[in-house]
Design an enzyme around this catalytic site. Structure first.
Site, mmCIF file in Angstrom:
data_model
loop_
_atom_site.group_PDB
_atom_site.id
_atom_site.type_symbol
_atom_site.label_atom_id
_atom_site.label_comp_id
_atom_site.label_asym_id
_atom_site.label_seq_id
_atom_site.Cartn_x
_atom_site.Cartn_y
_atom_site.Cartn_z
ATOM 1 N N PHE A 126 -2.584 2.491 -4.580
ATOM 2 C CA PHE A 126 -3.258 3.731 -4.106
ATOM 3 C C PHE A 126 -4.451 3.469 -3.442
ATOM 4 O O PHE A 126 -4.836 2.562 -2.842
ATOM 5 C CB PHE A 126 -2.787 4.711 -5.182
ATOM 6 C CG PHE A 126 -1.385 5.222 -4.969
ATOM 7 C CD1 PHE A 126 -0.169 4.481 -5.433
ATOM 8 C CD2 PHE A 126 -0.827 6.496 -4.352
ATOM 9 C CE1 PHE A 126 1.084 4.578 -5.240
ATOM 10 C CE2 PHE A 126 0.371 6.639 -3.898
ATOM 11 C CZ PHE A 126 1.535 5.858 -4.494
ATOM 12 N N ASN A 127 -5.665 4.257 -4.020
ATOM 13 C CA ASN A 127 -6.774 4.022 -3.456
ATOM 14 C C ASN A 127 -7.842 3.603 -4.340
ATOM 15 O O ASN A 127 -8.523 4.091 -5.224
ATOM 16 C CB ASN A 127 -7.740 5.584 -2.808
ATOM 17 C CG ASN A 127 -6.917 6.049 -1.597
ATOM 18 O OD1 ASN A 127 -5.659 6.146 -1.449
ATOM 19 N ND2 ASN A 127 -7.824 6.424 -0.635
ATOM 20 N N SER B 212 0.636 -1.291 -0.014
ATOM 21 C CA SER B 212 0.035 -0.187 -0.223
ATOM 22 C C SER B 212 0.850 1.186 0.247
ATOM 23 O O SER B 212 2.162 1.318 0.377
ATOM 24 C CB SER B 212 -0.870 -0.062 1.346
ATOM 25 O OG SER B 212 -1.399 1.438 1.686
ATOM 26 N N TYR C 56 -1.970 -1.458 11.058
ATOM 27 C CA TYR C 56 -2.106 -2.028 10.048
ATOM 28 C C TYR C 56 -1.163 -1.578 9.014
ATOM 29 O O TYR C 56 -0.706 -2.349 8.239
ATOM 30 C CB TYR C 56 -3.712 -1.571 9.279
ATOM 31 C CG TYR C 56 -3.583 -1.638 7.885
ATOM 32 C CD1 TYR C 56 -3.893 -2.786 7.102
ATOM 33 C CD2 TYR C 56 -3.349 -0.334 7.002
ATOM 34 C CE1 TYR C 56 -4.090 -2.715 5.647
ATOM 35 C CE2 TYR C 56 -3.528 -0.611 5.557
ATOM 36 C CZ TYR C 56 -3.802 -1.602 5.287
ATOM 37 O OH TYR C 56 -3.917 -1.852 3.635
ATOM 38 N N LYS D 77 1.835 -3.781 6.749
ATOM 39 C CA LYS D 77 2.258 -3.828 5.243
ATOM 40 C C LYS D 77 4.123 -3.624 5.205
ATOM 41 O O LYS D 77 4.620 -4.202 4.370
ATOM 42 C CB LYS D 77 1.663 -2.576 4.301
ATOM 43 C CG LYS D 77 0.150 -2.709 4.151
ATOM 44 C CD LYS D 77 -0.286 -4.120 3.589
ATOM 45 C CE LYS D 77 -1.521 -4.386 3.581
ATOM 46 N NZ LYS D 77 -2.077 -5.691 2.694
HETATM 47 N N1 UFG Z 1 -12.918 10.475 3.842
HETATM 48 C C1 UFG Z 1 -13.980 11.462 4.094
HETATM 49 N N2 UFG Z 1 -15.047 10.989 4.616
HETATM 50 C C2 UFG Z 1 -15.552 9.663 4.830
HETATM 51 C C3 UFG Z 1 -14.352 8.893 4.660
HETATM 52 C C4 UFG Z 1 -13.179 9.256 4.033
HETATM 53 O O1 UFG Z 1 -13.740 12.770 4.025
HETATM 54 O O2 UFG Z 1 -16.484 9.285 5.338
HETATM 55 C C5 UFG Z 1 -11.584 11.288 3.184
HETATM 56 C C6 UFG Z 1 -10.452 10.907 4.099
HETATM 57 O O3 UFG Z 1 -10.231 11.690 5.181
HETATM 58 C C7 UFG Z 1 -9.276 10.707 3.030
HETATM 59 C C8 UFG Z 1 -10.245 10.242 1.767
HETATM 60 O O4 UFG Z 1 -11.649 10.431 1.981
HETATM 61 O O5 UFG Z 1 -9.174 12.106 2.846
HETATM 62 C C9 UFG Z 1 -10.010 8.776 1.557
HETATM 63 O O6 UFG Z 1 -10.494 7.891 2.812
HETATM 64 P P1 UFG Z 1 -10.427 6.542 2.693
HETATM 65 O O7 UFG Z 1 -10.604 6.162 4.133
HETATM 66 O O8 UFG Z 1 -11.270 6.035 1.671
HETATM 67 O O9 UFG Z 1 -8.767 6.060 2.204
HETATM 68 P P2 UFG Z 1 -7.560 6.492 2.854
HETATM 69 O O10 UFG Z 1 -6.779 7.150 2.003
HETATM 70 O O11 UFG Z 1 -7.618 7.005 4.460
HETATM 71 O O12 UFG Z 1 -7.030 4.837 3.371
HETATM 72 C C10 UFG Z 1 -6.890 4.028 2.164
HETATM 73 C C11 UFG Z 1 -7.094 2.637 2.504
HETATM 74 C C12 UFG Z 1 -6.206 2.075 3.627
HETATM 75 C C13 UFG Z 1 -4.823 2.398 3.173
HETATM 76 C C14 UFG Z 1 -4.504 3.785 2.891
HETATM 77 C C15 UFG Z 1 -3.253 4.118 2.357
HETATM 78 O O13 UFG Z 1 -8.423 2.525 3.173
HETATM 79 O O14 UFG Z 1 -6.310 0.773 3.840
HETATM 80 O O15 UFG Z 1 -5.596 4.162 1.861
HETATM 81 O O16 UFG Z 1 -2.726 3.243 1.421
HETATM 82 F F1 UFG Z 1 -3.820 2.291 4.272
#
Ligand code: UFG
Length: 344
Positions: free
Chosen positions: A181-182, A127, A152, A156
């Protein structure tokens, strides 16, 4: 003869899409999944999409003898794609030992079993979380690994090191670490997609559930970051594009095209989008209006990260080329499908 591949976590979100692409490319797939975060009927849906039913074994990767028996039952497995893992960042803070056990021991079991059963290569789901907040954007594979923000994320990092150390010790295996990435969106048929357990923690499932009326409002976590519109920036990649990267990586290992026995690739689009931009793109792509509000920052969030995918583009000949609009439409179609099926 078709080459046989073991996909752990193959009924999960990214796993199921990858099984479809592997089968479409002529591989024979054996899925191992403990169904802790997925449903057995995903196997039916994979069959509906690709016309081929993958073998399925309900086994936990923590079960060494159980996994040994899978390799014995399906001789000649050439490669493993290892998705099976616990992946909720918040939960990992509450239950670190569960995360370390699940994610580390599963990989160790596979690495021990590979030489015994003549398995040549493994692709590991890593990740972009390993980069933390990168000093330079877009981030390349050469960027330093930052201290993990959660157990978590730490699993990784440690798993990447476990693989490197194992190969360095002379184990006759090859590995590719894919730093995702996402991943978002769902298969164009809407027969497989992401099925979150309970209240979604990730942006897209929360967003589509809000658009559906299952959730009242999407909370945007922070608009005071040092980004153009103040919301966080991510590199959202279509899950089918991501799945295809695995097939190319497996071909690369099995055809002896690697430059090193362990290679690492960023799997992203190279495009950073803010949360607010993503909401606008969703509304524009689907015509569905979204109820959202700006709230405070979420603890542990990275401000901004997006990939420099040029190494994967040039070296693998792979590119994430699905537009964000098409990707978001696929996520919405999947949410509509879940409603039609009475699942959500
Ligand atoms: N976000 C919101 N509202 C929500 C959920 C998310 O504004 O209800 C925002 C978060 O703050 C972030 C973006 O949307 O800025 C993406 O959030 P996600 O939770 O979808 O994804 P993350 O980038 O936080 O995390 C993801 C994976 C993790 C991994 C991480 C980095 O879920 O498993 O990418 O690889 F670790």
């Amino acid at each position: 003869m078709k080459q046989r591949i073991l996909v752990t976590g193959g009924t999960g979100y990214i796993g199921s899409h990858t099984v479809v692409e592997l089968q479409n490319s002529g591989y024979e797939v054996v899925i191992v999944d403990n169904l802790s975060n997925s449903r057995a009927d995903v196997v039916d849906h994979i069959e509906q999409i690709s016309g081929i039913r993958p073998a399925f074994e309900k086994v936990d990767c923590l079960d060494f003898e159980g996994m040994d028996a899978v390799f014995a039952k399906y001789p000649g497995i050439k490669g493993i794609i290892h998705f099976a893992a616990s992946k909720a960042v918040g939960e990992s803070v509450q239950k670190p030992l569960m995360y370390y056990r699940n994610n580390l021991v599963s990989l160790i079991n596979l690495l021990e079993l590979m030489p015994k059963h003549g398995v040549e290569g493994i692709i590991f789901s890593s990740s972009c979380t390993v980069y933390g907040q990168p000093d330079h954007l877009p981030v390349t594979e050469a960027a330093p690994i930052k201290k993990a923000e959660s157990p978590y994320g730490n699993t990784k990092q440690i798993n990447e090191e476990i693989i490197r150390d194992t190969v360095a010790s002379g184990s006759p295996i090859h590995a590719i670490l894919l730093r995702y990435f996402n991943p978002i969106g769902a298969h164009p048929t809407a027969l497989i997609g992401e099925l979150p357990n309970g209240v979604p923690q990730n942006l897209i499932p929360y967003l589509t559930q809000t658009a559906m009326g299952i959730r009242e409002k999407l909370s945007v976590f922070g608009d005071d970051y040092n980004t153009p519109d103040g919301s966080c920036i991510r590199d959202y990649i279509y899950v089918v594009d991501l799945a295809k990267a695995h097939v190319i990586a497996m071909d690369r290992i099995l055809n002896g095209k690697q430059k090193d026995k362990v290679e690492v690739f960023n799997i992203g689009t190279g495009r950073g989008l803010s949360v607010l931009e993503l909401i606008n793109a969703f509304e524009a792509a689907t015509g569905v209006k979204l109820n959202y509000q700006i709230v405070g920052r979420r603890a542990g969030d990275i401000e901004q990260v997006w990939a420099d995918p040029s190494y994967a583009n040039n070296e693998l000949g792979w590119k994430a080329d699905t537009s964000i609009e098409e990707t978001l439409r696929s996520a919405w179609k999947w949410q509509l499908h879940l409603r039609e099926e009475g699942i959500m």
